[in-house]
Design an enzyme around this catalytic site. Sequence first.
Site, PDB file in Angstrom:
ATOM      1  N   TYR A   1     -46.606  66.363 120.962  1.00 43.60           N
ATOM      2  CA  TYR A   1     -46.929  67.539 121.774  1.00 43.60           C
ATOM      3  C   TYR A   1     -48.101  67.175 122.699  1.00 43.60           C
ATOM      4  O   TYR A   1     -49.056  66.506 122.275  1.00 43.60           O
ATOM      5  CB  TYR A   1     -47.312  68.608 120.755  1.00 43.60           C
ATOM      6  CG  TYR A   1     -47.874  69.890 121.214  1.00 43.60           C
ATOM      7  CD1 TYR A   1     -47.107  70.773 121.976  1.00 43.60           C
ATOM      8  CD2 TYR A   1     -49.161  70.268 120.834  1.00 43.60           C
ATOM      9  CE1 TYR A   1     -47.636  71.989 122.348  1.00 43.60           C
ATOM     10  CE2 TYR A   1     -49.686  71.484 121.201  1.00 43.60           C
ATOM     11  CZ  TYR A   1     -48.918  72.342 121.972  1.00 43.60           C
ATOM     12  OH  TYR A   1     -49.433  73.542 122.339  1.00 43.60           O
TER      13      TYR A   1
ATOM     14  N   ASP B   1     -47.643  66.808 112.376  1.00 47.13           N
ATOM     15  CA  ASP B   1     -47.495  68.130 112.966  1.00 47.13           C
ATOM     16  C   ASP B   1     -46.120  68.616 112.517  1.00 47.13           C
ATOM     17  O   ASP B   1     -45.096  68.162 113.010  1.00 47.13           O
ATOM     18  CB  ASP B   1     -47.590  68.024 114.491  1.00 47.13           C
ATOM     19  CG  ASP B   1     -47.462  69.377 115.175  1.00 47.13           C
ATOM     20  OD1 ASP B   1     -46.875  70.302 114.576  1.00 47.13           O
ATOM     21  OD2 ASP B   1     -47.929  69.499 116.320  1.00 47.13           O
TER      22      ASP B   1
ATOM     23  N   ARG C   1     -68.185  83.366 107.532  1.00 43.47           N
ATOM     24  CA  ARG C   1     -67.563  82.151 108.053  1.00 43.47           C
ATOM     25  C   ARG C   1     -66.688  81.462 107.018  1.00 43.47           C
ATOM     26  O   ARG C   1     -65.804  80.690 107.362  1.00 43.47           O
ATOM     27  CB  ARG C   1     -68.638  81.196 108.579  1.00 43.47           C
ATOM     28  CG  ARG C   1     -68.113  80.346 109.710  1.00 43.47           C
ATOM     29  CD  ARG C   1     -69.080  79.290 110.217  1.00 43.47           C
ATOM     30  NE  ARG C   1     -70.365  79.775 110.601  1.00 43.47           N
ATOM     31  CZ  ARG C   1     -71.491  79.558 109.903  1.00 43.47           C
ATOM     32  NH1 ARG C   1     -71.462  78.850 108.788  1.00 43.47           N
ATOM     33  NH2 ARG C   1     -72.643  80.027 110.333  1.00 43.47           N
TER      34      ARG C   1
ATOM     35  N   LYS D   1     -46.340  79.912 115.669  1.00 39.68           N
ATOM     36  CA  LYS D   1     -44.896  79.831 115.865  1.00 39.68           C
ATOM     37  C   LYS D   1     -44.162  80.606 114.763  1.00 39.68           C
ATOM     38  O   LYS D   1     -44.060  81.807 114.819  1.00 39.68           O
ATOM     39  CB  LYS D   1     -44.471  78.363 115.943  1.00 39.68           C
ATOM     40  CG  LYS D   1     -45.349  77.525 116.887  1.00 39.68           C
ATOM     41  CD  LYS D   1     -45.174  77.883 118.347  1.00 39.68           C
ATOM     42  CE  LYS D   1     -46.251  77.326 119.265  1.00 39.68           C
ATOM     43  NZ  LYS D   1     -46.426  75.891 119.275  1.00 39.68           N
TER      44      LYS D   1
HETATM   45  C1  LIG Z   1     -47.470  75.154 119.947  1.00 39.97           C
HETATM   46  C2  LIG Z   1     -47.624  73.872 119.236  1.00 39.97           C
HETATM   47  C3  LIG Z   1     -48.852  73.480 118.734  1.00 39.97           C
HETATM   48  C4  LIG Z   1     -50.129  74.198 119.022  1.00 39.97           C
HETATM   49  O1  LIG Z   1     -50.198  75.443 118.543  1.00 39.97           O
HETATM   50  P1  LIG Z   1     -51.118  76.605 119.173  1.00 39.97           P
HETATM   51  O2  LIG Z   1     -51.169  77.544 118.048  1.00 39.97           O
HETATM   52  O3  LIG Z   1     -50.403  77.079 120.391  1.00 39.97           O
HETATM   53  O4  LIG Z   1     -52.449  75.987 119.502  1.00 39.97           O
HETATM   54  C5  LIG Z   1     -48.915  72.311 118.000  1.00 39.97           C
HETATM   55  N1  LIG Z   1     -47.822  71.552 117.799  1.00 39.97           N
HETATM   56  C6  LIG Z   1     -46.622  71.888 118.283  1.00 39.97           C
HETATM   57  C7  LIG Z   1     -45.469  71.005 118.029  1.00 39.97           C
HETATM   58  C8  LIG Z   1     -46.486  73.049 119.036  1.00 39.97           C
HETATM   59  O5  LIG Z   1     -45.307  73.359 119.579  1.00 39.97           O
END
Ligand SMILES: *Cc1c(COP(=O)(O)O)cnc(C)c1O
Length: 417
Positions: free
Chosen positions: A131, A203, A77, A228
């Site tokens: 988001y 974020d 873990r 992403k």
């Molecule tokens: C896609 C996204 C997330 C979340 O990511 P996941 O890996 O799909 O959970 C968070 N913030 C933004 C701005 C995003 O576009």
Amino acid sequence: MGRGPRYAQGSGSGRVNSKDGPKGTNTRLTGAGRRPEWTGPVVNPPVWRASTHLYPDTAALKDGGKANEDGRFFYGRRGAPTQWALADALTAIEPGAAGTVLYPSGVAAIAGALLAVLKPGDVLLVTDNAYEPSRIMANGLLNRMGVEARFFDPLDIDGFAGRFCDRTKAVLFENPGSLTMEVCDVPALAAIARENGAVSLIDNTWASPLGFPALERGCDIAIMSLTKHVGGHSDLMMGSASGGERWYRRLRQTAQALGQVVSPDDAALALRGLRTMGLRLERASATALALAEWLAGRPEVAHVLCPMLPGAPGHELWRRDFTGGCGLFSFVFASDEAQIAERFVDRLSLFGIGFSWGGYESLALPVDPAAIRTATAWPPAHWNPAHRRGVRLSVGLEDAADLIADMEQAFTDTRQA
Ligand SMILES: *Cc1c(COP(=O)(O)O)cnc(C)c1O
């Protein structure tokens, strides 16, 4: 080391290797997280699939439990060299970070970071361009735990200071907003948060630290969906949160309490993606800018929401605070016709229709920001109210001329339908 592994213990998961001097971005991306003690003689760290880590004897077992350090073999873990190398690499590209925690998705990283800094009775300020899952976390789980979420207009600096009370303990930014692309003055807003004793979380998925070194711009915790740009090939889900010494420790403790782990296979894929992230972002940004310029000249388009485009909303702040961009931007139709965005997207052939972004392939989605906002108006008050139907593009690595030709035929078809 007796029967133990012949790999030396690292100094800590996600810690900056002191040999990483101030080098160019792509040089750092090439070397980040590559330690001989983790990779052995090969270039990339092996995929260490492991739950149990074996100890040479019971004395070492006792010592292993007590040390509780990252980058030490203990139990699955807490990761193994594949995950440590990825965390280390992410820390190395995030100026000001002491460490990075990995999560199984970007949403898990946002949730894990918010849970690390908040307690019942606290107020959390959330940018109104956040988001949607971040809003759901704030209004749902955090609310049930006694945290009150209040949404703010990211473009209203003067009003921001007035949003704090003595219970306000954290602020969540998203810059630019990943649907509507407003760029806010993070250095100014984060300074106000700090004066008021609140932690700033951001974020930072859009720019990544390559385009926006968030901790240097005043934030305390930088969050990314690695799904992403870091993954970059639409085949993995992961998230990260990085911070200075104090917040890194809190993030790590909370993630361990929540049992957050990522698989070594996914960590190896993310590490592979990271090596080319600089090149991919550069190329996707250049193509996105070409598409944005072309869209700005189209009669069907009322607004192009691309901070990299001169004259577009947020461009001046983007130029001041960012060192790069990416392929994600939006535009708004001049026509208010119902379904115009859906009809346009359905007529594209080189853009996939699907969630997510930052992959090598282009995507398009109709967007309706008005549906989720609460603190600010959409469309903005100074726009023609008919200008509200939008499309978000995630521009990949295809040739710009082909993507433009695809959009041109989609506009023509949409008009004729
Ligand atoms: C896609 C996204 C997330 C979340 O990511 P996941 O890996 O799909 O959970 C968070 N913030 C933004 C701005 C995003 O576009």
